[in-house]
Design an enzyme around this catalytic site. Structure first.
Site, PDB file in Angstrom:
ATOM      1  N   HIS A 155      -2.536   1.187   7.148  1.00  0.00           N
ATOM      2  CA  HIS A 155      -2.729   1.175   5.697  1.00  0.00           C
ATOM      3  C   HIS A 155      -2.472   2.574   5.148  1.00  0.00           C
ATOM      4  CE1 HIS A 155      -4.399   0.074   1.843  1.00  0.00           C
ATOM      5  NE2 HIS A 155      -5.353   0.991   1.934  1.00  0.00           N
ATOM      6  N   CYS A 192       0.819  -1.218   0.000  1.00  0.00           N
ATOM      7  CA  CYS A 192       0.000   0.000   0.000  1.00  0.00           C
ATOM      8  C   CYS A 192       0.853   1.268   0.000  1.00  0.00           C
ATOM      9  CB  CYS A 192      -0.994   0.011   1.153  1.00  0.00           C
ATOM     10  SG  CYS A 192      -0.267  -0.113   2.786  1.00  0.00           S
TER      11      CYS A 192
END
Length: 187
Positions: A124, A23
């Protein structure tokens, strides 16, 4: 879905989808609106940041990604850009969006195994960027970019993700903007 005659053309928004624990790479490429970084490039940055470590502290020991903020900051610096931490105590109205290239958020994300959701949280990375006057959420876990609207829409989205107190925001700017602090409006 096709556009009708006379309709304004839709902007082409670059959006990478989630793969492994990459990510951070997806957020970098999404905020820059092109594929400039790969897993190999991020691994090289990790080696430069910790050349003498057997287990590099800037990524997953499994080699699947999970890069930390140091990798993101070094990657941007290599392009003559900077990542400035946003102090969440400041009102979002002080963010001078015309001087900002984009934003990279670090959010808590649930962990799941297939359909089973685990009571764990991981971090994330998510990119936000303006393209042709519209701000987009370019989260790599989304199927497609999510339009947030104008500056007010972006500020509302940021307010919502900052409210629980678990989100960190990096403001992506040029070196000149960073040096002059022109990403910040002061009273």
């Amino acid at each position: 879905m096709s556009q009708g005659p006379g309709a304004p053309p839709r902007p082409s928004v670059y959006h990478e989808r989630q793969r492994l624990e990459l990510c951070a790479i997806h957020a970098l490429n999404n905020v820059l609106q092109q594929r400039l970084f790969s897993q190999e490039a991020a691994d090289e940055i990790c080696k430069r940041l910790a050349p003498d470590c057997r287990l590099n502290p800037h990524r997953s020991f499994l080699g699947t990604g999970n890069y930390d903020v140091n990798v993101i900051m070094a990657a941007l610096q290599g392009l003559g850009l900077a990542a400035v931490w946003w102090d969440r105590r400041r009102p979002l109205s002080q963010l001078a969006l015309p001087h900002v290239l984009g934003l990279i958020l670090n959010l808590p994300a649930p962990v799941s195994l297939g359909l089973l959701s685990l009571p764990l949280r991981r971090r994330h990375w998510v990119a936000l960027r303006q393209v042709d006057g519209v701000y987009y959420n370019l989260d790599s876990k989304l199927r497609a970019p999510e339009a947030l609207g104008d500056e007010d829409g972006l500020r509302a989205f940021l307010g919502a993700v900052l409210a629980p107190g678990l989100c960190q925001v990096l403001v992506v700017v040029t070196k000149e903007v960073e040096e002059k602090s022109s990403w910040l409006l002061t009273d």
